[in-house]
Design a protein around this motif. Structure first.
Motif, PDB file in Angstrom:
ATOM      1  N   ALA A 203       0.817  -1.216   0.000  1.00 37.28           N
ATOM      2  CA  ALA A 203       0.000   0.000   0.000  1.00 37.28           C
ATOM      3  C   ALA A 203       0.849   1.264   0.000  1.00 37.28           C
ATOM      4  O   ALA A 203       0.347   2.355  -0.283  1.00 37.28           O
ATOM      5  CB  ALA A 203      -0.921   0.007   1.216  1.00 37.28           C
ATOM      6  N   ILE A 204       2.146   1.135   0.291  1.00 40.46           N
ATOM      7  CA  ILE A 204       3.019   2.309   0.394  1.00 40.46           C
ATOM      8  C   ILE A 204       3.483   2.735  -0.997  1.00 40.46           C
ATOM      9  O   ILE A 204       4.018   1.925  -1.758  1.00 40.46           O
ATOM     10  CB  ILE A 204       4.249   1.993   1.266  1.00 40.46           C
ATOM     11  CG1 ILE A 204       3.811   1.460   2.623  1.00 40.46           C
ATOM     12  CG2 ILE A 204       5.119   3.232   1.433  1.00 40.46           C
ATOM     13  CD1 ILE A 204       4.963   0.989   3.483  1.00 40.46           C
ATOM     14  N   SER A 205       3.292   3.985  -1.306  1.00 37.64           N
ATOM     15  CA  SER A 205       3.809   4.542  -2.561  1.00 37.64           C
ATOM     16  C   SER A 205       5.249   5.007  -2.349  1.00 37.64           C
ATOM     17  O   SER A 205       5.527   5.757  -1.403  1.00 37.64           O
ATOM     18  CB  SER A 205       2.957   5.729  -3.019  1.00 37.64           C
ATOM     19  OG  SER A 205       1.669   5.315  -3.390  1.00 37.64           O
ATOM     20  N   HIS A 206       6.142   4.545  -3.176  1.00 35.60           N
ATOM     21  CA  HIS A 206       7.554   4.947  -3.160  1.00 35.60           C
ATOM     22  C   HIS A 206       8.188   4.767  -1.776  1.00 35.60           C
ATOM     23  O   HIS A 206       8.642   5.744  -1.148  1.00 35.60           O
ATOM     24  CB  HIS A 206       7.695   6.403  -3.602  1.00 35.60           C
ATOM     25  CG  HIS A 206       7.036   6.704  -4.912  1.00 35.60           C
ATOM     26  ND1 HIS A 206       7.472   6.158  -6.106  1.00 35.60           N
ATOM     27  CD2 HIS A 206       5.961   7.483  -5.219  1.00 35.60           C
ATOM     28  CE1 HIS A 206       6.710   6.594  -7.083  1.00 35.60           C
ATOM     29  NE2 HIS A 206       5.786   7.392  -6.587  1.00 35.60           N
ATOM     30  N   PRO A 207       8.236   3.534  -1.268  1.00 36.50           N
ATOM     31  CA  PRO A 207       8.831   3.317   0.061  1.00 36.50           C
ATOM     32  C   PRO A 207      10.286   3.744   0.149  1.00 36.50           C
ATOM     33  O   PRO A 207      10.734   4.192   1.214  1.00 36.50           O
ATOM     34  CB  PRO A 207       8.677   1.795   0.262  1.00 36.50           C
ATOM     35  CG  PRO A 207       8.468   1.226  -1.100  1.00 36.50           C
ATOM     36  CD  PRO A 207       7.749   2.281  -1.875  1.00 36.50           C
ATOM     37  N   GLU A 208      11.022   3.637  -0.951  1.00 35.51           N
ATOM     38  CA  GLU A 208      12.433   4.034  -0.910  1.00 35.51           C
ATOM     39  C   GLU A 208      12.572   5.531  -0.673  1.00 35.51           C
ATOM     40  O   GLU A 208      13.502   5.989   0.012  1.00 35.51           O
ATOM     41  CB  GLU A 208      13.145   3.607  -2.203  1.00 35.51           C
ATOM     42  CG  GLU A 208      12.732   4.331  -3.471  1.00 35.51           C
ATOM     43  CD  GLU A 208      11.357   3.933  -4.007  1.00 35.51           C
ATOM     44  OE1 GLU A 208      10.834   4.650  -4.888  1.00 35.51           O
ATOM     45  OE2 GLU A 208      10.821   2.896  -3.570  1.00 35.51           O
ATOM     46  N   ARG A 209      11.652   6.321  -1.202  1.00 35.17           N
ATOM     47  CA  ARG A 209      11.687   7.771  -0.971  1.00 35.17           C
ATOM     48  C   ARG A 209      11.312   8.098   0.471  1.00 35.17           C
ATOM     49  O   ARG A 209      11.887   9.016   1.090  1.00 35.17           O
ATOM     50  CB  ARG A 209      10.756   8.471  -1.960  1.00 35.17           C
ATOM     51  CG  ARG A 209      11.406   8.557  -3.318  1.00 35.17           C
ATOM     52  CD  ARG A 209      10.546   8.968  -4.468  1.00 35.17           C
ATOM     53  NE  ARG A 209       9.410   9.814  -4.231  1.00 35.17           N
ATOM     54  CZ  ARG A 209       8.539  10.164  -5.201  1.00 35.17           C
ATOM     55  NH1 ARG A 209       8.722   9.720  -6.454  1.00 35.17           N
ATOM     56  NH2 ARG A 209       7.523  10.922  -4.938  1.00 35.17           N
ATOM     57  N   ILE A 210      10.356   7.361   1.017  1.00 35.65           N
ATOM     58  CA  ILE A 210       9.963   7.589   2.408  1.00 35.65           C
ATOM     59  C   ILE A 210      11.100   7.216   3.348  1.00 35.65           C
ATOM     60  O   ILE A 210      11.375   7.927   4.324  1.00 35.65           O
ATOM     61  CB  ILE A 210       8.687   6.787   2.737  1.00 35.65           C
ATOM     62  CG1 ILE A 210       7.509   7.301   1.897  1.00 35.65           C
ATOM     63  CG2 ILE A 210       8.359   6.892   4.225  1.00 35.65           C
ATOM     64  CD1 ILE A 210       6.237   6.517   2.075  1.00 35.65           C
ATOM     65  N   ALA A 211      11.802   6.112   3.040  1.00 32.76           N
ATOM     66  CA  ALA A 211      12.947   5.715   3.862  1.00 32.76           C
ATOM     67  C   ALA A 211      14.021   6.800   3.823  1.00 32.76           C
ATOM     68  O   ALA A 211      14.661   7.098   4.846  1.00 32.76           O
ATOM     69  CB  ALA A 211      13.510   4.382   3.371  1.00 32.76           C
ATOM     70  N   SER A 212      14.211   7.404   2.667  1.00 33.48           N
ATOM     71  CA  SER A 212      15.188   8.483   2.535  1.00 33.48           C
ATOM     72  C   SER A 212      14.798   9.681   3.394  1.00 33.48           C
ATOM     73  O   SER A 212      15.655  10.323   4.007  1.00 33.48           O
ATOM     74  CB  SER A 212      15.311   8.896   1.063  1.00 33.48           C
ATOM     75  OG  SER A 212      16.176  10.001   0.914  1.00 33.48           O
TER      76      SER A 212
END
Length: 399
Positions: A203-212
Protein backbone atom coordinates in the motif's frame (compact mmCIF):
# COMPACT_ATOMS: atom_id res chain seq x y z
CA UNK A 1 -18.03 -12.23 11.47
CA UNK A 2 -18.70 -8.76 12.87
CA UNK A 3 -18.21 -7.26 9.39
CA UNK A 4 -20.88 -9.56 7.97
CA UNK A 5 -23.25 -8.85 10.87
CA UNK A 6 -22.88 -5.10 10.32
CA UNK A 7 -23.41 -5.35 6.55
CA UNK A 8 -27.28 -5.46 6.58
CA UNK A 9 -27.73 -2.43 8.88
CA UNK A 10 -25.04 -0.58 6.92
CA UNK A 11 -26.91 -1.15 3.65
CA UNK A 12 -30.27 -0.23 5.21
CA UNK A 13 -28.90 2.99 6.66
CA UNK A 14 -27.36 3.88 3.31
CA UNK A 15 -30.68 3.26 1.59
CA UNK A 16 -32.38 5.59 4.10
CA UNK A 17 -29.74 8.30 3.58
CA UNK A 18 -30.02 7.93 -0.19
CA UNK A 19 -33.81 8.27 -0.15
CA UNK A 20 -33.57 11.29 2.17
CA UNK A 21 -30.99 12.94 -0.09
CA UNK A 22 -33.23 12.36 -3.12
CA UNK A 23 -36.20 13.93 -1.29
CA UNK A 24 -34.11 16.92 -0.25
CA UNK A 25 -32.74 17.57 -3.74
CA UNK A 26 -36.23 17.20 -5.17
CA UNK A 27 -37.46 19.80 -2.70
CA UNK A 28 -34.68 22.16 -3.80
CA UNK A 29 -35.42 22.10 -7.54
CA UNK A 30 -37.43 20.10 -10.04
CA UNK A 31 -34.25 19.58 -12.07
CA UNK A 32 -33.08 17.09 -9.44
CA UNK A 33 -36.28 15.07 -9.86
CA UNK A 34 -35.50 14.17 -13.45
CA UNK A 35 -34.89 10.49 -14.20
CA UNK A 36 -31.45 10.89 -15.71
CA UNK A 37 -30.17 12.93 -12.75
CA UNK A 38 -31.76 10.58 -10.20
CA UNK A 39 -30.21 7.53 -11.81
CA UNK A 40 -26.81 9.18 -12.03
CA UNK A 41 -26.90 10.29 -8.41
CA UNK A 42 -28.01 6.85 -7.22
CA UNK A 43 -25.16 5.28 -9.21
CA UNK A 44 -22.52 7.59 -7.74
CA UNK A 45 -23.85 7.15 -4.20
CA UNK A 46 -23.92 3.36 -4.44
CA UNK A 47 -20.41 3.36 -5.92
CA UNK A 48 -19.13 5.29 -2.90
CA UNK A 49 -21.15 3.30 -0.37
CA UNK A 50 -19.86 0.00 -1.72
CA UNK A 51 -16.17 0.95 -1.71
CA UNK A 52 -15.58 -1.04 1.52
CA UNK A 53 -16.55 -4.15 -0.45
CA UNK A 54 -15.16 -3.28 -3.89
CA UNK A 55 -11.77 -2.26 -2.46
CA UNK A 56 -11.67 -5.66 -0.76
CA UNK A 57 -12.66 -7.65 -3.84
CA UNK A 58 -10.34 -5.73 -6.18
CA UNK A 59 -7.10 -6.29 -4.28
CA UNK A 60 -4.38 -5.38 -6.77
CA UNK A 61 -3.29 -2.58 -9.06
CA UNK A 62 -4.15 1.06 -9.49
CA UNK A 63 -7.90 0.44 -9.26
CA UNK A 64 -7.48 -1.15 -5.83
CA UNK A 65 -5.48 1.85 -4.59
CA UNK A 66 -8.08 4.26 -5.98
CA UNK A 67 -10.93 2.36 -4.31
CA UNK A 68 -9.08 2.19 -0.97
CA UNK A 69 -8.47 5.93 -0.98
CA UNK A 70 -12.12 6.61 -1.78
CA UNK A 71 -13.18 4.19 0.92
CA UNK A 72 -11.02 5.91 3.55
CA UNK A 73 -12.59 9.28 2.74
CA UNK A 74 -16.08 7.80 2.44
CA UNK A 75 -15.99 6.24 5.91
CA UNK A 76 -15.40 9.64 7.50
CA UNK A 77 -18.01 11.39 5.37
CA UNK A 78 -20.56 8.67 6.15
CA UNK A 79 -19.89 8.94 9.89
CA UNK A 80 -20.54 12.67 9.92
CA UNK A 81 -23.55 12.28 7.67
CA UNK A 82 -25.11 10.01 10.30
CA UNK A 83 -24.17 12.32 13.19
CA UNK A 84 -25.53 15.43 11.50
CA UNK A 85 -28.76 13.66 10.51
CA UNK A 86 -29.14 12.37 14.06
CA UNK A 87 -28.78 15.87 15.50
CA UNK A 88 -31.15 17.25 12.87
CA UNK A 89 -33.72 14.57 13.68
CA UNK A 90 -33.51 15.29 17.40
CA UNK A 91 -33.84 19.04 16.73
CA UNK A 92 -36.96 18.41 14.64
CA UNK A 93 -38.53 16.31 17.41
CA UNK A 94 -37.75 19.04 19.93
CA UNK A 95 -39.24 21.77 17.74
CA UNK A 96 -42.41 19.73 17.30
CA UNK A 97 -42.77 19.77 21.09
CA UNK A 98 -42.56 23.55 21.16
CA UNK A 99 -46.11 24.82 20.67
CA UNK A 100 -45.01 28.30 19.59
CA UNK A 101 -43.59 26.88 16.36
CA UNK A 102 -46.36 26.28 13.78
CA UNK A 103 -46.40 22.63 12.77
CA UNK A 104 -47.12 23.61 9.16
CA UNK A 105 -43.78 25.43 9.12
CA UNK A 106 -41.93 22.24 9.95
CA UNK A 107 -43.63 20.39 7.10
CA UNK A 108 -43.14 23.20 4.57
CA UNK A 109 -41.11 22.22 1.51
CA UNK A 110 -38.81 25.26 1.71
CA UNK A 111 -38.17 24.55 5.40
CA UNK A 112 -37.14 21.00 4.51
CA UNK A 113 -34.91 22.29 1.70
CA UNK A 114 -33.25 24.87 3.98
CA UNK A 115 -32.71 22.35 6.77
CA UNK A 116 -31.17 19.89 4.30
CA UNK A 117 -28.88 22.61 3.00
CA UNK A 118 -27.63 23.30 6.52
CA UNK A 119 -26.99 19.56 7.02
CA UNK A 120 -25.05 19.29 3.76
CA UNK A 121 -23.00 22.36 4.71
CA UNK A 122 -22.13 20.91 8.13
CA UNK A 123 -21.21 17.50 6.69
CA UNK A 124 -18.99 19.14 4.08
CA UNK A 125 -17.38 21.46 6.63
CA UNK A 126 -16.61 18.68 9.10
CA UNK A 127 -15.26 16.37 6.40
CA UNK A 128 -13.00 18.96 4.76
CA UNK A 129 -11.76 20.15 8.14
CA UNK A 130 -11.00 16.56 9.17
CA UNK A 131 -9.12 15.80 5.94
CA UNK A 132 -6.87 18.87 6.06
CA UNK A 133 -6.47 18.92 9.84
CA UNK A 134 -5.10 15.34 9.77
CA UNK A 135 -2.22 16.48 7.58
CA UNK A 136 -0.81 18.96 10.09
CA UNK A 137 1.68 17.51 12.59
CA UNK A 138 1.55 19.17 16.00
CA UNK A 139 4.06 18.88 18.86
CA UNK A 140 2.73 17.99 22.32
CA UNK A 141 5.22 19.03 25.02
CA UNK A 142 5.76 17.25 28.33
CA UNK A 143 8.23 17.43 31.20
CA UNK A 144 9.08 14.38 33.30
CA UNK A 145 11.17 13.96 36.45
CA UNK A 146 13.05 10.71 37.01
CA UNK A 147 14.76 10.40 40.39
CA UNK A 148 17.80 8.58 39.05
CA UNK A 149 21.20 9.60 37.78
CA UNK A 150 21.73 9.41 34.01
CA UNK A 151 25.48 9.22 33.39
CA UNK A 152 26.75 12.51 32.02
CA UNK A 153 23.30 14.03 31.57
CA UNK A 154 20.92 16.16 33.60
CA UNK A 155 18.23 16.12 30.92
CA UNK A 156 17.22 13.97 27.96
CA UNK A 157 14.95 15.21 25.17
CA UNK A 158 12.88 12.26 23.93
CA UNK A 159 10.56 12.31 20.92
CA UNK A 160 7.73 9.75 20.78
CA UNK A 161 6.13 9.45 17.35
CA UNK A 162 3.92 6.44 16.76
CA UNK A 163 1.09 5.23 14.56
CA UNK A 164 2.53 6.36 11.24
CA UNK A 165 0.26 3.90 9.38
CA UNK A 166 2.22 4.15 6.17
CA UNK A 167 -0.10 3.06 3.40
CA UNK A 168 -2.92 4.40 1.27
CA UNK A 169 -3.69 7.52 3.34
CA UNK A 170 -0.23 8.32 4.75
CA UNK A 171 2.87 8.72 2.63
CA UNK A 172 5.91 10.82 1.84
CA UNK A 173 4.35 14.25 2.46
CA UNK A 174 3.20 13.39 5.97
CA UNK A 175 6.59 11.87 6.78
CA UNK A 176 8.31 15.08 5.68
CA UNK A 177 6.06 17.03 8.01
CA UNK A 178 6.84 14.62 10.84
CA UNK A 179 10.60 14.79 10.26
CA UNK A 180 10.51 18.59 10.19
CA UNK A 181 8.62 18.62 13.51
CA UNK A 182 11.09 16.16 15.08
CA UNK A 183 14.19 18.01 13.88
CA UNK A 184 12.81 21.28 15.22
CA UNK A 185 12.98 19.72 18.72
CA UNK A 186 16.74 19.03 18.75
CA UNK A 187 16.10 15.47 19.96
CA UNK A 188 18.44 13.25 21.94
CA UNK A 189 16.34 10.12 21.36
CA UNK A 190 13.54 9.34 18.89
CA UNK A 191 11.12 6.48 19.58
CA UNK A 192 8.60 5.22 17.02
CA UNK A 193 6.03 3.45 19.17
CA UNK A 194 4.54 0.96 16.70
CA UNK A 195 2.11 0.77 13.78
CA UNK A 196 4.72 1.98 11.36
CA UNK A 197 2.77 0.23 8.60
CA UNK A 198 -0.91 -0.19 7.82
CA UNK A 199 -1.27 -3.97 7.31
CA UNK A 200 0.00 -3.96 3.74
CA UNK A 201 3.49 -3.04 2.59
CA UNK A 202 2.29 -2.85 -1.04
CA UNK A 203 0.00 0.00 0.00
CA UNK A 204 3.02 2.31 0.39
CA UNK A 205 3.81 4.54 -2.56
CA UNK A 206 7.55 4.95 -3.16
CA UNK A 207 8.83 3.32 0.06
CA UNK A 208 12.43 4.03 -0.91
CA UNK A 209 11.69 7.77 -0.97
CA UNK A 210 9.96 7.59 2.41
CA UNK A 211 12.95 5.71 3.86
CA UNK A 212 15.19 8.48 2.54
CA UNK A 213 13.02 11.08 4.30
CA UNK A 214 13.17 9.16 7.59
CA UNK A 215 16.96 8.95 7.36
CA UNK A 216 16.97 12.74 7.74
CA UNK A 217 15.82 12.51 11.37
CA UNK A 218 18.47 14.08 13.61
CA UNK A 219 19.00 12.58 17.05
CA UNK A 220 21.93 12.23 19.44
CA UNK A 221 21.34 8.54 20.11
CA UNK A 222 19.44 7.54 16.98
CA UNK A 223 15.94 6.38 16.07
CA UNK A 224 14.34 3.27 17.59
CA UNK A 225 11.04 1.48 17.03
CA UNK A 226 8.85 -1.30 18.36
CA UNK A 227 6.17 -3.23 16.47
CA UNK A 228 2.45 -2.44 16.67
CA UNK A 229 -0.66 -4.48 15.94
CA UNK A 230 -0.83 -3.27 12.30
CA UNK A 231 2.79 -4.13 11.48
CA UNK A 232 1.95 -7.40 9.72
CA UNK A 233 0.21 -8.60 6.57
CA UNK A 234 -3.54 -8.73 6.94
CA UNK A 235 -6.40 -8.42 4.50
CA UNK A 236 -9.12 -6.20 5.93
CA UNK A 237 -12.76 -5.60 5.04
CA UNK A 238 -13.86 -2.16 6.30
CA UNK A 239 -11.20 -2.42 9.00
CA UNK A 240 -12.12 -5.93 10.13
CA UNK A 241 -9.76 -8.88 9.78
CA UNK A 242 -10.82 -12.43 9.06
CA UNK A 243 -9.97 -15.18 11.54
CA UNK A 244 -8.31 -18.18 9.93
CA UNK A 245 -6.31 -21.23 10.84
CA UNK A 246 -3.25 -19.78 9.14
CA UNK A 247 -0.50 -18.03 11.04
CA UNK A 248 -0.30 -14.34 10.10
CA UNK A 249 3.04 -13.21 8.74
CA UNK A 250 4.92 -9.97 8.50
CA UNK A 251 6.19 -8.89 5.12
CA UNK A 252 10.02 -9.16 5.37
CA UNK A 253 10.21 -5.87 3.50
CA UNK A 254 8.87 -4.13 6.62
CA UNK A 255 11.98 -4.91 8.61
CA UNK A 256 14.18 -4.15 5.60
CA UNK A 257 12.45 -0.79 5.30
CA UNK A 258 13.31 0.08 8.91
CA UNK A 259 16.94 -0.91 8.35
CA UNK A 260 17.15 1.21 5.19
CA UNK A 261 15.66 4.16 7.13
CA UNK A 262 18.35 3.81 9.86
CA UNK A 263 15.73 2.81 12.43
CA UNK A 264 16.74 0.25 15.06
CA UNK A 265 13.98 -2.22 15.88
CA UNK A 266 13.64 -3.48 19.46
CA UNK A 267 11.35 -6.52 19.61
CA UNK A 268 11.24 -7.73 23.22
CA UNK A 269 14.76 -6.41 23.51
CA UNK A 270 16.60 -4.05 25.86
CA UNK A 271 19.50 -1.81 24.88
CA UNK A 272 21.87 0.04 27.22
CA UNK A 273 22.38 3.38 25.48
CA UNK A 274 25.71 5.13 26.07
CA UNK A 275 25.98 3.38 29.47
CA UNK A 276 23.48 6.02 30.60
CA UNK A 277 19.95 4.61 30.29
CA UNK A 278 18.06 1.52 29.18
CA UNK A 279 15.71 1.53 26.21
CA UNK A 280 13.35 -1.43 25.75
CA UNK A 281 10.93 -2.24 22.95
CA UNK A 282 8.06 -4.68 23.50
CA UNK A 283 6.20 -6.88 21.04
CA UNK A 284 2.53 -6.03 20.55
CA UNK A 285 0.06 -8.41 22.27
CA UNK A 286 -2.37 -8.49 19.33
CA UNK A 287 0.44 -9.09 16.85
CA UNK A 288 1.99 -12.01 18.73
CA UNK A 289 -1.41 -13.66 19.06
CA UNK A 290 -2.00 -13.53 15.32
CA UNK A 291 1.54 -14.58 14.51
CA UNK A 292 1.55 -17.25 17.25
CA UNK A 293 4.67 -15.89 18.85
CA UNK A 294 5.52 -15.43 22.51
CA UNK A 295 5.84 -12.14 24.35
CA UNK A 296 7.89 -11.53 27.45
CA UNK A 297 6.15 -10.05 30.47
CA UNK A 298 7.46 -6.75 31.87
CA UNK A 299 9.14 -8.69 34.68
CA UNK A 300 10.83 -11.09 32.28
CA UNK A 301 12.00 -8.30 29.98
CA UNK A 302 13.24 -5.89 32.64
CA UNK A 303 13.93 -8.16 35.61
CA UNK A 304 17.71 -8.39 35.27
CA UNK A 305 18.37 -4.69 34.67
CA UNK A 306 20.26 -2.41 37.03
CA UNK A 307 17.35 -0.35 38.38
CA UNK A 308 19.71 2.45 39.43
CA UNK A 309 19.85 3.34 35.72
CA UNK A 310 16.80 5.02 34.06
CA UNK A 311 14.53 2.61 32.16
CA UNK A 312 12.53 3.80 29.12
CA UNK A 313 10.08 1.36 27.48
CA UNK A 314 8.34 1.50 24.10
CA UNK A 315 5.07 -0.46 24.31
CA UNK A 316 2.61 0.16 21.50
CA UNK A 317 -0.56 -0.45 23.52
CA UNK A 318 -0.78 1.28 26.94
CA UNK A 319 -2.38 -1.78 28.49
CA UNK A 320 0.02 -3.03 31.20
CA UNK A 321 0.84 0.11 33.13
CA UNK A 322 0.75 -1.50 36.57
CA UNK A 323 2.98 -4.41 35.53
CA UNK A 324 5.49 -2.10 33.83
CA UNK A 325 5.66 0.16 36.87
CA UNK A 326 6.24 -2.81 39.17
CA UNK A 327 9.00 -4.08 36.85
CA UNK A 328 10.94 -0.82 37.27
CA UNK A 329 9.94 1.24 34.23
CA UNK A 330 10.53 4.96 34.64
CA UNK A 331 9.05 6.21 31.36
CA UNK A 332 6.56 4.22 29.26
CA UNK A 333 5.93 5.44 25.69
CA UNK A 334 2.83 4.24 23.83
CA UNK A 335 0.39 5.03 21.04
CA UNK A 336 -2.36 2.88 19.52
CA UNK A 337 -5.39 4.84 20.75
CA UNK A 338 -5.13 7.76 18.27
CA UNK A 339 -6.95 9.60 21.09
CA UNK A 340 -10.11 8.38 19.33
CA UNK A 341 -9.02 10.11 16.07
CA UNK A 342 -12.47 11.46 15.21
CA UNK A 343 -15.24 12.97 17.32
CA UNK A 344 -17.03 11.38 19.14
CA UNK A 345 -14.26 8.76 19.37
CA UNK A 346 -12.15 11.20 21.39
CA UNK A 347 -14.84 11.02 24.09
CA UNK A 348 -15.50 7.28 24.08
CA UNK A 349 -11.81 6.25 23.96
CA UNK A 350 -11.52 7.27 27.60
CA UNK A 351 -13.75 4.34 28.55
CA UNK A 352 -11.30 1.73 27.32
CA UNK A 353 -7.89 2.93 28.50
CA UNK A 354 -6.41 4.07 31.81
CA UNK A 355 -4.34 6.55 29.81
CA UNK A 356 -6.03 7.17 26.45
CA UNK A 357 -3.73 10.05 25.56
CA UNK A 358 -1.28 12.40 27.20
CA UNK A 359 0.59 12.05 30.50
CA UNK A 360 -0.38 9.86 33.43
CA UNK A 361 1.67 9.33 36.58
CA UNK A 362 1.49 5.72 37.77
CA UNK A 363 3.48 5.43 40.97
CA UNK A 364 7.11 6.14 40.10
CA UNK A 365 6.44 5.55 36.39
CA UNK A 366 5.27 8.14 33.87
CA UNK A 367 3.08 6.93 31.01
CA UNK A 368 2.89 9.09 27.89
CA UNK A 369 0.53 8.14 25.08
CA UNK A 370 0.72 10.00 21.76
CA UNK A 371 -2.29 10.37 19.49
CA UNK A 372 -0.09 9.40 16.53
CA UNK A 373 1.18 10.93 13.32
CA UNK A 374 -1.02 9.06 10.84
CA UNK A 375 -4.61 7.91 10.54
CA UNK A 376 -6.32 4.53 10.49
CA UNK A 377 -9.50 3.96 8.52
CA UNK A 378 -11.12 7.34 7.82
CA UNK A 379 -8.46 9.73 6.50
CA UNK A 380 -9.61 12.46 8.89
CA UNK A 381 -9.03 13.89 12.35
CA UNK A 382 -11.71 15.86 14.16
CA UNK A 383 -11.30 16.68 17.83
CA UNK A 384 -7.76 15.23 17.91
CA UNK A 385 -4.35 16.12 16.48
CA UNK A 386 -1.75 14.29 14.44
CA UNK A 387 1.21 14.78 16.71
CA UNK A 388 4.63 13.92 18.00
CA UNK A 389 5.36 14.07 21.73
CA UNK A 390 8.38 16.08 22.86
CA UNK A 391 9.38 14.92 26.34
CA UNK A 392 12.01 16.75 28.35
CA UNK A 393 13.24 14.31 31.01
CA UNK A 394 14.94 15.77 34.10
CA UNK A 395 17.19 13.44 36.09
CA UNK A 396 17.67 14.01 39.82
CA UNK A 397 19.47 11.75 42.25
CA UNK A 398 17.49 10.30 45.13
CA UNK A 399 18.14 12.28 48.31
Amino acid sequence: MLAFLLAPPYLLINWYVLRLAMRWMGACHKYFRSKWFSRGFVGVYLFMALTPLTSFVVYKGALHRFLKLLNNYWLGIFLYTLLVLLVAGLARILMKKIKRIPQDFLEYRKTFAAAGGICVFLITLLSLYGIFHAKHVYTAKYEVDIQKECRGRETLRVIAAGDLHLGYSVGEDQMRRMVEAINACDADLVCLTGDIFDNDYNAISHPERIASVLRQIKSTYGVYACWGNHDLNEKLLAGFSFPSGEVRKRDPRMKEFLESADITLLSDEVLLVDDAFYLAGRKDPSMVKKMRESRESPGELLGNLNKDIPVIVMDHQPSQLEELAEAGTDLDLSGHTHDGQMFPGNLTVKLGWKNPCGLLQWGDMTSIVSSGVGVWGPAMRVGTNSEIAEILVHFTENP
